[in-house]
Scaffold this motif. Structure first.
Motif, PDB file in Angstrom:
ATOM      1  N   SER A 294       0.828  -1.215   0.000  1.00 55.98           N
ATOM      2  CA  SER A 294       0.000   0.000   0.000  1.00 55.98           C
ATOM      3  C   SER A 294       0.864   1.269   0.000  1.00 55.98           C
ATOM      4  O   SER A 294       0.347   2.362  -0.200  1.00 55.98           O
ATOM      5  N   HIS A 295       2.172   1.137   0.241  1.00 62.39           N
ATOM      6  CA  HIS A 295       3.038   2.327   0.252  1.00 62.39           C
ATOM      7  C   HIS A 295       3.102   2.902  -1.160  1.00 62.39           C
ATOM      8  O   HIS A 295       3.307   2.157  -2.120  1.00 62.39           O
ATOM      9  N   PRO A 296       2.921   4.244  -1.308  1.00 62.90           N
ATOM     10  CA  PRO A 296       2.880   4.827  -2.662  1.00 62.90           C
ATOM     11  C   PRO A 296       4.160   4.598  -3.478  1.00 62.90           C
ATOM     12  O   PRO A 296       4.121   4.687  -4.698  1.00 62.90           O
ATOM     13  N   GLN A 297       5.274   4.302  -2.816  1.00 60.08           N
ATOM     14  CA  GLN A 297       6.516   4.056  -3.582  1.00 60.08           C
ATOM     15  C   GLN A 297       7.056   2.656  -3.278  1.00 60.08           C
ATOM     16  O   GLN A 297       8.263   2.458  -3.190  1.00 60.08           O
ATOM     17  N   TYR A 298       6.132   1.732  -3.178  1.00 58.67           N
ATOM     18  CA  TYR A 298       6.503   0.360  -2.800  1.00 58.67           C
ATOM     19  C   TYR A 298       7.587  -0.221  -3.724  1.00 58.67           C
ATOM     20  O   TYR A 298       8.560  -0.819  -3.255  1.00 58.67           O
ATOM     21  N   GLU A 299       7.435   0.011  -5.042  1.00 61.54           N
ATOM     22  CA  GLU A 299       8.401  -0.595  -5.982  1.00 61.54           C
ATOM     23  C   GLU A 299       9.804  -0.034  -5.797  1.00 61.54           C
ATOM     24  O   GLU A 299      10.787  -0.770  -5.813  1.00 61.54           O
ATOM     25  N   LEU A 300       9.880   1.285  -5.589  1.00 66.76           N
ATOM     26  CA  LEU A 300      11.195   1.903  -5.356  1.00 66.76           C
ATOM     27  C   LEU A 300      11.792   1.404  -4.037  1.00 66.76           C
ATOM     28  O   LEU A 300      12.995   1.110  -3.958  1.00 66.76           O
ATOM     29  N   ALA A 301      10.942   1.285  -3.027  1.00 62.90           N
ATOM     30  CA  ALA A 301      11.414   0.770  -1.734  1.00 62.90           C
ATOM     31  C   ALA A 301      11.986  -0.639  -1.911  1.00 62.90           C
ATOM     32  O   ALA A 301      13.042  -0.974  -1.351  1.00 62.90           O
ATOM     33  N   GLN A 302      11.304  -1.461  -2.703  1.00 65.50           N
ATOM     34  CA  GLN A 302      11.770  -2.835  -2.960  1.00 65.50           C
ATOM     35  C   GLN A 302      13.128  -2.841  -3.659  1.00 65.50           C
ATOM     36  O   GLN A 302      13.954  -3.719  -3.422  1.00 65.50           O
ATOM     37  N   LYS A 303      13.341  -1.851  -4.514  1.00 60.40           N
ATOM     38  CA  LYS A 303      14.600  -1.786  -5.264  1.00 60.40           C
ATOM     39  C   LYS A 303      15.766  -1.394  -4.343  1.00 60.40           C
ATOM     40  O   LYS A 303      16.879  -1.899  -4.471  1.00 60.40           O
ATOM     41  N   GLN A 304      15.488  -0.493  -3.384  1.00 58.80           N
ATOM     42  CA  GLN A 304      16.588   0.071  -2.580  1.00 58.80           C
ATOM     43  C   GLN A 304      16.790  -0.635  -1.246  1.00 58.80           C
ATOM     44  O   GLN A 304      17.889  -0.618  -0.690  1.00 58.80           O
ATOM     45  N   MET A 305      15.697  -1.218  -0.700  1.00 54.15           N
ATOM     46  CA  MET A 305      15.765  -1.810   0.648  1.00 54.15           C
ATOM     47  C   MET A 305      15.447  -3.300   0.553  1.00 54.15           C
ATOM     48  O   MET A 305      14.590  -3.687  -0.231  1.00 54.15           O
ATOM     49  N   THR A 306      16.120  -4.097   1.388  1.00 52.17           N
ATOM     50  CA  THR A 306      15.789  -5.525   1.358  1.00 52.17           C
ATOM     51  C   THR A 306      14.518  -5.829   2.159  1.00 52.17           C
ATOM     52  O   THR A 306      13.813  -6.782   1.874  1.00 52.17           O
ATOM     53  N   ARG A 307      14.221  -4.985   3.183  1.00 51.46           N
ATOM     54  CA  ARG A 307      12.951  -5.103   3.916  1.00 51.46           C
ATOM     55  C   ARG A 307      12.516  -3.699   4.349  1.00 51.46           C
ATOM     56  O   ARG A 307      13.283  -2.742   4.209  1.00 51.46           O
ATOM     57  N   GLY A 308      11.338  -3.605   4.931  1.00 50.69           N
ATOM     58  CA  GLY A 308      10.739  -2.285   5.187  1.00 50.69           C
ATOM     59  C   GLY A 308      11.189  -1.578   6.454  1.00 50.69           C
ATOM     60  O   GLY A 308      10.722  -0.493   6.757  1.00 50.69           O
ATOM     61  N   SER A 309      12.051  -2.214   7.282  1.00 50.97           N
ATOM     62  CA  SER A 309      12.501  -1.689   8.574  1.00 50.97           C
ATOM     63  C   SER A 309      11.366  -1.667   9.603  1.00 50.97           C
ATOM     64  O   SER A 309      10.343  -2.329   9.401  1.00 50.97           O
ATOM     65  N   ASN A 310      11.543  -0.928  10.679  1.00 46.92           N
ATOM     66  CA  ASN A 310      10.598  -1.074  11.812  1.00 46.92           C
ATOM     67  C   ASN A 310       9.795   0.183  12.109  1.00 46.92           C
ATOM     68  O   ASN A 310       9.146   0.256  13.136  1.00 46.92           O
ATOM     69  N   LEU A 311       9.872   1.188  11.214  1.00 44.75           N
ATOM     70  CA  LEU A 311       9.123   2.423  11.454  1.00 44.75           C
ATOM     71  C   LEU A 311       7.832   2.394  10.650  1.00 44.75           C
ATOM     72  O   LEU A 311       7.872   2.121   9.443  1.00 44.75           O
ATOM     73  N   ILE A 312       6.739   2.673  11.316  1.00 46.76           N
ATOM     74  CA  ILE A 312       5.436   2.740  10.637  1.00 46.76           C
ATOM     75  C   ILE A 312       4.832   4.089  11.004  1.00 46.76           C
ATOM     76  O   ILE A 312       4.853   4.487  12.174  1.00 46.76           O
ATOM     77  N   ALA A 313       4.298   4.794  10.001  1.00 43.64           N
ATOM     78  CA  ALA A 313       3.522   6.004  10.296  1.00 43.64           C
ATOM     79  C   ALA A 313       2.083   5.691   9.922  1.00 43.64           C
ATOM     80  O   ALA A 313       1.835   4.960   8.954  1.00 43.64           O
ATOM     81  N   PHE A 314       1.143   6.207  10.698  1.00 41.52           N
ATOM     82  CA  PHE A 314      -0.264   5.973  10.343  1.00 41.52           C
ATOM     83  C   PHE A 314      -1.122   7.121  10.845  1.00 41.52           C
ATOM     84  O   PHE A 314      -0.774   7.821  11.790  1.00 41.52           O
ATOM     85  N   GLU A 315      -2.258   7.287  10.164  1.00 41.85           N
ATOM     86  CA  GLU A 315      -3.160   8.372  10.538  1.00 41.85           C
ATOM     87  C   GLU A 315      -4.406   7.796  11.190  1.00 41.85           C
ATOM     88  O   GLU A 315      -5.067   6.918  10.630  1.00 41.85           O
ATOM     89  N   VAL A 316      -4.695   8.306  12.370  1.00 43.95           N
ATOM     90  CA  VAL A 316      -5.879   7.866  13.114  1.00 43.95           C
ATOM     91  C   VAL A 316      -7.028   8.787  12.731  1.00 43.95           C
ATOM     92  O   VAL A 316      -6.863  10.006  12.696  1.00 43.95           O
ATOM     93  N   THR A 317      -8.194   8.208  12.459  1.00 41.03           N
ATOM     94  CA  THR A 317      -9.372   9.033  12.182  1.00 41.03           C
ATOM     95  C   THR A 317      -9.720   9.793  13.464  1.00 41.03           C
ATOM     96  O   THR A 317      -9.742   9.195  14.539  1.00 41.03           O
ATOM     97  N   GLY A 318      -9.943  11.109  13.346  1.00 44.96           N
ATOM     98  CA  GLY A 318     -10.313  11.878  14.548  1.00 44.96           C
ATOM     99  C   GLY A 318      -9.250  12.839  15.027  1.00 44.96           C
ATOM    100  O   GLY A 318      -9.382  13.430  16.104  1.00 44.96           O
ATOM    101  N   GLY A 319      -8.175  13.014  14.260  1.00 42.44           N
ATOM    102  CA  GLY A 319      -7.184  14.060  14.548  1.00 42.44           C
ATOM    103  C   GLY A 319      -6.367  13.846  15.809  1.00 42.44           C
ATOM    104  O   GLY A 319      -6.248  12.726  16.328  1.00 42.44           O
ATOM    105  N   GLN A 320      -5.833  14.971  16.319  1.00 45.15           N
ATOM    106  CA  GLN A 320      -4.895  14.904  17.452  1.00 45.15           C
ATOM    107  C   GLN A 320      -5.518  14.275  18.699  1.00 45.15           C
ATOM    108  O   GLN A 320      -4.855  13.515  19.416  1.00 45.15           O
ATOM    109  N   GLU A 321      -6.800  14.594  18.945  1.00 44.16           N
ATOM    110  CA  GLU A 321      -7.443  14.074  20.165  1.00 44.16           C
ATOM    111  C   GLU A 321      -7.415  12.538  20.174  1.00 44.16           C
ATOM    112  O   GLU A 321      -7.029  11.903  21.158  1.00 44.16           O
ATOM    113  N   LYS A 322      -7.771  11.943  19.025  1.00 43.73           N
ATOM    114  CA  LYS A 322      -7.796  10.472  18.944  1.00 43.73           C
ATOM    115  C   LYS A 322      -6.373   9.903  18.926  1.00 43.73           C
ATOM    116  O   LYS A 322      -6.108   8.832  19.472  1.00 43.73           O
ATOM    117  N   ALA A 323      -5.462  10.629  18.271  1.00 43.99           N
ATOM    118  CA  ALA A 323      -4.077  10.147  18.224  1.00 43.99           C
ATOM    119  C   ALA A 323      -3.479  10.122  19.631  1.00 43.99           C
ATOM    120  O   ALA A 323      -2.836   9.140  20.032  1.00 43.99           O
TER     121      ALA A 323
END
Ligand SMILES: Cc1ncc(COP(=O)(O)O)c(C=O)c1O
Length: 396
Positions: A294-323
């Protein structure tokens, strides 16, 4: 030990080690700031650089050197030499200042860790080095930013915090055509998953505070590059200005390298499972993980990195309060802006690591109120998923 054609894992265990006369198994810690000479003539010869040997720990120390050599062995081709620094920011600042002067120009990706952005956007211009920030994903933006006085291109990939991927070879080609050098901050990928020298980088910098230590104990950094840059430009800058790594921290980091690839693999296993859980959860509107399709640059990531590493960013519905509510409701994941630790750490970039950016810059980078960045640790993967599940259920 006779040097063989070892694989990276063996280099991580044995690389850079030079045993003392006592034949210790584990690497020796030379906790010394000074060194003594056999004679005044020898001291003079060392200062004239006619004789090899240590002089003062601001310039070099055997434990620090062992860490530098192990990093060179791990990084592989292109890392002809290295200098360790007290922190990752000291590595970035020393790398840039050692090769730039008033009148020069830097082109940098705008998606950078807040302090890296401060160095290129605010600090360097104070000393007459201009800076242009570009959308790092857009190769034409790099090309258009070039000026006759452009000397350095600087980028992070994946970037902090939204894990944008930049085409290193594409950027390196533009830099080299312009007579400039490419510096890559490879912290998020780690030297295990991505080798920027293979994609045209001229210098690679790390915060060793992150995955290299991996257990949240000490600060450190390192710059790697070719022999002439390290010896003729960086080494003297470090010697004269003193951002040197402490021998004790070097020893901790050196020992940590022994388990780096095992830890990074285990981090990735957990991160892949947590990503899948978050992608499928209806309270999460977007997930950014370079190892997921689902990453918008998944193919480029596959070319440069052997795996995705351990950092994930995500957006919670409901803004800062929910985050905030989600971060507060997690039991295992701790609220901390550090990353690459054995412990899972979560942060709200808009109010922490990137808090100093003006709102317009945050908007440009997609650092929204509901975005969280998680550094997945080495706990049991199912426990982490259960923790996110219970925290998301509480914040409904
Ligand atoms: C991408 C990146 N570069 C550099 C640094 C700076 O490292 P240090 O905290 O060791 O100075 C960090 C720290 O978070 C980082 O995330």
């Amino acid at each position: 030990m006779v040097k063989k054609n070892w694989s990276a894992q063996t280099e991580l265990i044995h690389g850079g080690n030079s045993r003392s006369q006592f034949g210790e198994t584990s690497e020796a810690l030379y906790l010394t700031s000074g060194f003594v000479y056999d004679s005044a003539e020898q001291a003079a010869a060392r200062f004239r650089e006619e004789e090899d040997g240590y002089i003062y720990a601001r310039f070099g120390n055997p434990t620090v050197r062992a860490f530098e050599e192990r990093m060179m062995a791990l990084e592989g081709a292109g890392a002809e030499d290295a200098r360790a620094t007290a922190t990752g920011m000291a590595a970035v600042t020393a790398c840039l200042m050692s090769q730039l002067q008033a009148g020069d120009h830097i082109v940098a990706a705008r998606a950078l860790f807040g302090s890296c952005r401060y160095v290129v956007e605010t600090l360097m211009p104070k000393f007459g080095v201009a800076c242009t920030l570009v959308d790092g994903k857009d190769l034409s933006a790099w090309e258009q930013a070039v000026r006759p006085e452009t000397k350095v291109f600087f980028l992070e990939t994946p970037s902090n915090p939204l894990l944008e991927i930049i085409d290193m070879q594409g950027v390196a080609d533009i830099a080299h055509a312009a007579g400039a050098r490419l510096v890559v901050d490879n912290v998020f990928a780690t030297p295990v998953l991505q080798k920027p020298f293979q994609f045209g980088a001229d210098m690679v910098v790390y915060s060793a505070t992150k995955h290299i230590d991996g257990q949240g104990r000490c600060l450190g950094g390192v710059v790697l590059g070719n022999t002439s840059y390290i010896k003729d430009e960086l080494a003297n800058f470090i010697r004269q200005t003193g951002p040197s790594l402490a021998p004790f921290n070097a020893w901790v980091l050196l020992k940590s390298l022994e388990t780096l690839s095992l830890r990074v693999d285990a981090h990735c296993n957990n991160a892949e499972r947590v990503t899948q859980f978050l992608v499928e959860h209806d309270a999460i509107s977007q997930v950014f993980y370079p190892g997921h399709e689902s990453h918008p640059q998944y193919e480029l990531a596959q070319k440069q990195m052997t795996r995705g590493s351990n950092l994930i960013a995500f957006e919670v519905t409901g803004g800062q309060e929910k985050a905030f509510a989600l971060a507060n409701a997690l039991d295992i994941a701790l609220i901390s802006n550090n990353l690459g630790d054995a412990k899972t750490l979560i942060t709200h970039p808009a109010t922490t690591t990137h808090a100093k950016l003006p709102d317009a810059a945050k908007a440009e980078l997609g650092i929204k109120e509901g975005v969280l960045r998680v550094s997945i640790g080495l706990e049991d993967g199912q426990d982490l998923i259960d923790d996110f599940a219970q925290a998301l259920a509480q914040t409904r």
